[in-house]
Design an enzyme around this catalytic site. Structure first.
Site, PDB file in Angstrom:
ATOM      1  N   THR A 102       0.874  -1.174   0.000  1.00 37.39           N
ATOM      2  CA  THR A 102       0.000   0.000   0.000  1.00 37.39           C
ATOM      3  C   THR A 102       0.908   1.220   0.000  1.00 37.39           C
ATOM      4  O   THR A 102       1.556   1.530   0.999  1.00 37.39           O
ATOM      5  CB  THR A 102      -0.929   0.012   1.229  1.00 37.39           C
ATOM      6  N   LYS A 112      -7.319   1.547  -3.374  1.00 38.76           N
ATOM      7  CA  LYS A 112      -7.038   1.149  -1.989  1.00 38.76           C
ATOM      8  C   LYS A 112      -7.290   2.319  -1.037  1.00 38.76           C
ATOM      9  O   LYS A 112      -7.765   2.127   0.097  1.00 38.76           O
ATOM     10  CB  LYS A 112      -5.590   0.675  -1.866  1.00 38.76           C
ATOM     11  N   LYS A 148      -0.466   5.181   8.549  1.00 38.80           N
ATOM     12  CA  LYS A 148       0.360   5.307   7.345  1.00 38.80           C
ATOM     13  C   LYS A 148      -0.518   5.406   6.114  1.00 38.80           C
ATOM     14  O   LYS A 148      -0.337   6.295   5.260  1.00 38.80           O
ATOM     15  CB  LYS A 148       1.310   4.112   7.238  1.00 38.80           C
TER      16      LYS A 148
END
Length: 305
Positions: free
Chosen positions: A115, A190, A258
């Protein structure tokens, strides 16, 4: 690359496809079982991990070869998979004399399950094309349990032909592998996923805290409302553990922060307004301050107690 011990993989049946020569870079919580499914599906793997002991442990469990560098792992591979921590980790295993691109043969495909930002995906896509390689950004959703059980959802960005090449292999560890657009689109999808999750978990946390204050039997209430319009994956899989105060599994708060940082950076670039997402990001900062860096993301309820 995560330093959290990784689980093994669940037994499952794999689609019969021709054996390919593969490399896998990054054997953390997600990469370890993902690479394991590829090995159990019959493919020849060479693996690399920044902590070499993890690569040796993986090879002892699943077979395959261990390489000292990403370039050595990628040498001769048809497809190179990677699942590392962030943009900088990704660049470190892709670029430079010891990076994967330096070892890949012309026409090979690099598949990035990290990611990361859409920006780094586009950057590496362009560099791959200049070298006669292919790059697919392919972040995953489903967490550690999804990786172990071979039930991840993979959202991909990049050219159609290399996507079709990698799709049947990725189905060894996924239940769905979908191309959602050009380079960077996988990472953007995502981000949409993480925006949805952040809002859902906060809403679920507030609902459970409210119900507990009201003196309700919350496991029973969750069973009831889980059959109606309030139902969600988060409710089904995290609702009762939130009631019990269990947060020792799943996707960690540090990782979610994050990811939400990537989301908010992208929103600043594209002008999207994300007031709830920004607020929930700060709520996760509160959880970190409580010592919950590695608690599951459902630990949002802790700050409401």
């Amino acid at each position: 690359m995560s330093q959290t011990p990784a689980a093994t993989v669940a037994e499952r049946r794999y689609e019969a496809i021709p054996q390919r020569r593969l490399a896998f870079l990054g054997l953390g919580v997600m990469g370890h079982p993902m690479a394991g499914h590829l090995a159990r599906a019959g493919h020849a793997l060479t693996v690399y991990n920044r902590t070499s002991a993890k690569a040796q442990a993986w090879a002892q469990e699943f077979g395959g070869q261990v390489a000292a560098t990403p370039a050595a792992a990628a040498a001769g591979a048809d497809i190179v998979f990677a699942c590392v921590g962030n943009d900088d980790d990704l660049r470190s295993v892709v670029l430079g004399e010891q990076g994967a691109f330096a070892g890949m043969r012309a026409g090979a495909v690099f598949v990035d399950h990290t990611t990361a930002s859409a920006e780094v995906a586009r950057e590496l896509f362009a560099q791959a094309k200049a070298r006669g390689l292919h790059f697919v950004d392919a972040p995953v959703s489903g967490g550690q349990a999804g990786a172990v059980n071979g039930a991840l959802t993979v959202m991909c960005g990049g050219d159609a032909a290399p996507f079709e090449t990698i799709r049947p292999l990725a189905l060894a560890f996924a239940k769905a592998v979908t191309r959602v657009g050009e380079s960077g689109a996988g990472q953007l999808a995502k981000m949409v996923n993480q925006i949805c999750i952040a809002g859902l978990v906060q809403g679920l946390a507030e609902a459970i805290a409210f119900g507990q204050k009201a003196g309700l039997d919350m496991p029973q209430v969750l069973d009831v409302i889980g059959k109606g319009a309030a139902q969600s994956w988060q409710m089904d899989n995290r609702g009762k553990t939130m009631v019990e105060g269990r947060f020792d599994f799943g996707f960690a708060v540090d990782w979610m922060r994050k990811d939400l940082g990537l989301v908010l950076d992208e929103a600043r670039r594209n002008g999207a307004r994300l007031p709830v997402t920004a607020l929930v990001d700060q709520f996760y900062a509160d959880v970190q301050a409580l010592g919950g860096q590695r608690w599951d993301t459902s630990s949002l309820i802790k700050r409401l107690k």
